[in-house]
Structures are given as C-alpha cells and as structure tokens.
Design a protein around this motif. Sequence first.
Motif, PDB file in Angstrom:
ATOM      1  N   GLY A 195      25.311  18.425  33.819  1.00 53.61           N
ATOM      2  CA  GLY A 195      26.733  18.098  33.742  1.00 53.61           C
ATOM      3  C   GLY A 195      27.641  19.301  33.583  1.00 53.61           C
ATOM      4  N   LEU A 196      27.188  20.471  34.049  1.00 56.12           N
ATOM      5  CA  LEU A 196      27.957  21.706  33.878  1.00 56.12           C
ATOM      6  C   LEU A 196      28.730  22.130  35.121  1.00 56.12           C
ATOM      7  CD1 LEU A 196      25.347  23.788  31.842  1.00 56.12           C
ATOM      8  CD2 LEU A 196      27.326  22.518  30.980  1.00 56.12           C
ATOM      9  N   VAL A 197      28.630  21.384  36.211  1.00 56.12           N
ATOM     10  CA  VAL A 197      29.378  21.716  37.425  1.00 56.12           C
ATOM     11  C   VAL A 197      30.605  20.808  37.499  1.00 56.12           C
ATOM     12  CG1 VAL A 197      29.347  21.783  39.951  1.00 56.12           C
ATOM     13  CG2 VAL A 197      27.323  22.484  38.668  1.00 56.12           C
ATOM     14  N   ASP A 198      31.760  21.433  37.679  1.00 60.68           N
ATOM     15  CA  ASP A 198      33.018  20.684  37.784  1.00 60.68           C
ATOM     16  C   ASP A 198      33.595  20.712  39.183  1.00 60.68           C
ATOM     17  OD1 ASP A 198      33.416  20.040  34.862  1.00 60.68           O
ATOM     18  OD2 ASP A 198      33.237  22.219  34.766  1.00 60.68           O
ATOM     19  N   GLU A 199      33.259  21.738  39.959  1.00 60.05           N
ATOM     20  CA  GLU A 199      33.807  21.881  41.305  1.00 60.05           C
ATOM     21  C   GLU A 199      32.761  22.504  42.217  1.00 60.05           C
ATOM     22  OE1 GLU A 199      38.012  23.349  42.024  1.00 60.05           O
ATOM     23  OE2 GLU A 199      36.835  25.048  42.770  1.00 60.05           O
ATOM     24  N   LEU A 200      32.640  21.950  43.411  1.00 64.76           N
ATOM     25  CA  LEU A 200      31.723  22.454  44.435  1.00 64.76           C
ATOM     26  C   LEU A 200      32.528  22.832  45.671  1.00 64.76           C
ATOM     27  CD1 LEU A 200      29.127  19.551  44.309  1.00 64.76           C
ATOM     28  CD2 LEU A 200      28.527  21.929  43.914  1.00 64.76           C
ATOM     29  N   THR A 201      32.460  24.083  46.084  1.00 63.68           N
ATOM     30  CA  THR A 201      33.030  24.493  47.362  1.00 63.68           C
ATOM     31  C   THR A 201      31.860  24.916  48.239  1.00 63.68           C
ATOM     32  OG1 THR A 201      35.124  25.193  46.392  1.00 63.68           O
ATOM     33  CG2 THR A 201      34.573  26.099  48.560  1.00 63.68           C
ATOM     34  N   ILE A 202      31.647  24.153  49.302  1.00 64.29           N
ATOM     35  CA  ILE A 202      30.517  24.372  50.197  1.00 64.29           C
ATOM     36  C   ILE A 202      31.049  24.730  51.573  1.00 64.29           C
ATOM     37  CG2 ILE A 202      28.459  23.349  51.227  1.00 64.29           C
ATOM     38  CD1 ILE A 202      28.495  21.368  48.794  1.00 64.29           C
ATOM     39  N   SER A 203      30.666  25.909  52.050  1.00 61.61           N
ATOM     40  CA  SER A 203      31.065  26.358  53.381  1.00 61.61           C
ATOM     41  C   SER A 203      29.867  26.178  54.305  1.00 61.61           C
ATOM     42  CB  SER A 203      31.502  27.818  53.347  1.00 61.61           C
ATOM     43  OG  SER A 203      32.611  27.976  52.491  1.00 61.61           O
ATOM     44  N   GLN A 204      30.002  25.245  55.226  1.00 66.26           N
ATOM     45  CA  GLN A 204      28.912  24.920  56.144  1.00 66.26           C
ATOM     46  C   GLN A 204      29.027  25.777  57.402  1.00 66.26           C
ATOM     47  OE1 GLN A 204      28.718  20.822  57.494  1.00 66.26           O
ATOM     48  NE2 GLN A 204      26.918  20.526  56.214  1.00 66.26           N
ATOM     49  N   VAL A 205      27.989  26.576  57.631  1.00 62.70           N
ATOM     50  CA  VAL A 205      27.945  27.481  58.781  1.00 62.70           C
ATOM     51  C   VAL A 205      27.350  26.715  59.964  1.00 62.70           C
ATOM     52  CG1 VAL A 205      26.962  29.642  59.634  1.00 62.70           C
ATOM     53  CG2 VAL A 205      27.672  29.448  57.236  1.00 62.70           C
ATOM     54  N   LEU A 223      36.768  14.259  46.948  1.00 63.61           N
ATOM     55  CA  LEU A 223      37.168  15.283  47.912  1.00 63.61           C
ATOM     56  C   LEU A 223      38.465  15.941  47.478  1.00 63.61           C
ATOM     57  CD1 LEU A 223      36.769  16.669  50.691  1.00 63.61           C
ATOM     58  CD2 LEU A 223      38.124  14.811  51.669  1.00 63.61           C
ATOM     59  N   GLY A 224      38.440  17.267  47.397  1.00 66.16           N
ATOM     60  CA  GLY A 224      39.642  18.029  47.087  1.00 66.16           C
ATOM     61  C   GLY A 224      40.331  18.496  48.363  1.00 66.16           C
ATOM     62  N   ARG A 225      39.527  19.090  49.254  1.00 71.58           N
ATOM     63  CA  ARG A 225      40.072  19.533  50.533  1.00 71.58           C
ATOM     64  C   ARG A 225      38.928  19.858  51.475  1.00 71.58           C
ATOM     65  NH1 ARG A 225      40.836  25.061  51.892  1.00 71.58           N
ATOM     66  NH2 ARG A 225      39.597  26.345  50.532  1.00 71.58           N
ATOM     67  N   SER A 226      39.243  19.849  52.749  1.00 72.44           N
ATOM     68  CA  SER A 226      38.282  20.242  53.768  1.00 72.44           C
ATOM     69  C   SER A 226      39.055  20.958  54.859  1.00 72.44           C
ATOM     70  CB  SER A 226      37.557  19.006  54.332  1.00 72.44           C
ATOM     71  OG  SER A 226      36.504  19.402  55.166  1.00 72.44           O
ATOM     72  N   VAL A 227      38.597  22.162  55.212  1.00 75.31           N
ATOM     73  CA  VAL A 227      39.288  22.963  56.224  1.00 75.31           C
ATOM     74  C   VAL A 227      38.270  23.562  57.185  1.00 75.31           C
ATOM     75  CG1 VAL A 227      41.247  23.551  54.740  1.00 75.31           C
ATOM     76  CG2 VAL A 227      39.278  25.056  54.798  1.00 75.31           C
ATOM     77  N   VAL A 228      38.711  23.787  58.405  1.00 75.52           N
ATOM     78  CA  VAL A 228      37.897  24.476  59.393  1.00 75.52           C
ATOM     79  C   VAL A 228      38.313  25.937  59.394  1.00 75.52           C
ATOM     80  CG1 VAL A 228      37.248  24.637  61.823  1.00 75.52           C
ATOM     81  CG2 VAL A 228      37.664  22.393  60.786  1.00 75.52           C
ATOM     82  N   VAL A 277      32.984  25.014  58.307  1.00 69.73           N
ATOM     83  CA  VAL A 277      33.747  23.947  57.653  1.00 69.73           C
ATOM     84  C   VAL A 277      33.565  24.104  56.152  1.00 69.73           C
ATOM     85  CG1 VAL A 277      34.033  21.458  57.364  1.00 69.73           C
ATOM     86  CG2 VAL A 277      33.447  22.398  59.616  1.00 69.73           C
ATOM     87  N   GLN A 278      34.683  24.261  55.440  1.00 73.69           N
ATOM     88  CA  GLN A 278      34.641  24.450  54.003  1.00 73.69           C
ATOM     89  C   GLN A 278      35.210  23.213  53.311  1.00 73.69           C
ATOM     90  OE1 GLN A 278      37.299  27.306  51.754  1.00 73.69           O
ATOM     91  NE2 GLN A 278      35.343  28.414  51.716  1.00 73.69           N
ATOM     92  N   THR A 279      34.417  22.653  52.409  1.00 75.63           N
ATOM     93  CA  THR A 279      34.817  21.445  51.699  1.00 75.63           C
ATOM     94  C   THR A 279      34.712  21.686  50.203  1.00 75.63           C
ATOM     95  OG1 THR A 279      33.919  20.149  53.547  1.00 75.63           O
ATOM     96  CG2 THR A 279      34.405  18.970  51.509  1.00 75.63           C
ATOM     97  N   THR A 280      35.746  21.279  49.500  1.00 73.18           N
ATOM     98  CA  THR A 280      35.759  21.387  48.040  1.00 73.18           C
ATOM     99  C   THR A 280      35.779  20.000  47.435  1.00 73.18           C
ATOM    100  OG1 THR A 280      36.917  23.513  48.125  1.00 73.18           O
ATOM    101  CG2 THR A 280      37.014  22.310  46.037  1.00 73.18           C
ATOM    102  N   TYR A 281      34.863  19.793  46.487  1.00 71.85           N
ATOM    103  CA  TYR A 281      34.763  18.524  45.766  1.00 71.85           C
ATOM    104  C   TYR A 281      34.921  18.766  44.274  1.00 71.85           C
ATOM    105  CZ  TYR A 281      32.259  16.960  49.987  1.00 71.85           C
ATOM    106  OH  TYR A 281      31.887  16.656  51.285  1.00 71.85           O
ATOM    107  N   ARG A 282      35.500  17.802  43.587  1.00 70.97           N
ATOM    108  CA  ARG A 282      35.488  17.768  42.129  1.00 70.97           C
ATOM    109  C   ARG A 282      34.357  16.827  41.726  1.00 70.97           C
ATOM    110  NH1 ARG A 282      37.732  21.603  39.273  1.00 70.97           N
ATOM    111  NH2 ARG A 282      37.704  20.198  37.518  1.00 70.97           N
TER     112      ARG A 282
END
Length: 178
Positions: A126-136, A158-163, A169-174
């Motif tokens: 339970g120590l992760v609050d935000e994940l930003t994953i950049s998919q290559v 979902l916080g945001r998703s951008v190309v 593709v970079q996606t940020t989740y809370r």
Amino acid sequence: MTNRTWEGLVFIGTSVDGQVARSDGSLDWLVSRGETAGDAGYAEFMERVDVILMGRATYEVARGFEPWPYEATPVVVLSTTLQDDQDDRVRIERGLDEATEVFNGMGARGVYIDGASTIQSCLEAGLVDELTISQVPVLIGAGIPLFRTVPQDIDLTLGRSVVLDGGMVQTTYRVTHD
C-alpha cells in the motif's frame, strides 16, 4: 507499515507486452526508442521527488550508468545481500519497514519507487500512490514484467494519458487506497 507523510511515485517505461527490461536486465530496447520521446516529463516528475527507492537488481543496472544519474537525489537500495559500505552514493536498507522509517525521518514528501520487484512489493504494502507508465511501441517477448500476480485487486483512477513522440503512450494513474 508505519504511518507516512510521503507519496510513493512510480515513473517507468515498459514494452507493450509489459516488460521493464530484458531477462538479463538490458534496457537497450527502451533507451534506443525512448530517446525519440525526449524527456517524457521526467524532469518535471523529479521535481516532486526527495528520495529514490530501488531494489538490488535495478541498482546493479543503474550503478553502471556514467555519469551517475541520481547525483542530486538520495538513493535507498533495498537489499539483504549488499554490504552497507559498498557504494557511498546509496544507502542500503534491508526491508520496506526500515526504508519507510528513513523516509519519514528525513521528511520526504515524494519517494520515487523504481524497479519491478520493488514496485510490486510497494503496491502490495500500500505504498504506491501514483503510477506513471510510459509504454514503448515494441514487443520484446521474454523479460522482466512490471506486474506479477497481486494478492487482491488494486483499483486505479486514470489521471491522464498522452501520446509522446515516437508513438510512446504515457498514462498516469492514482492508486485508490481503502
């Protein structure tokens, strides 16, 4: 885990098939394609980071980087096998409880959690609050997966998703905590 005042932040690149590195730890596929995407928001992300937490395997790869990319940021390595005085650029902690105490003691606000196993352990704790994953945009087949089996569902918002350039593709989740 003890109470904490810091956020656990993940910023990581994966292949489309979910690998963070080849089986031997190589990041050649990420580096060559990632350069096309430029900074990908890394500098802005690092402005929120007071300390980096990584596992031994990630450290083994990172310690070969020239120059050392974390000069301005303290690094804590989780390891039960590394010697405490092995590298004066890092602090060795034996477990998450000990690392959490260090972060609380230093008044950290943002902890960058890096490395697949460490991210997985921190998610389970339970120590992760935000994940930003950049998919290559590449499939590498075998490798080190970002996620293994989780003991229960971990809800994300979902916080945001951008190309980004190069088709990344970079996606940020809370992470939704109960």
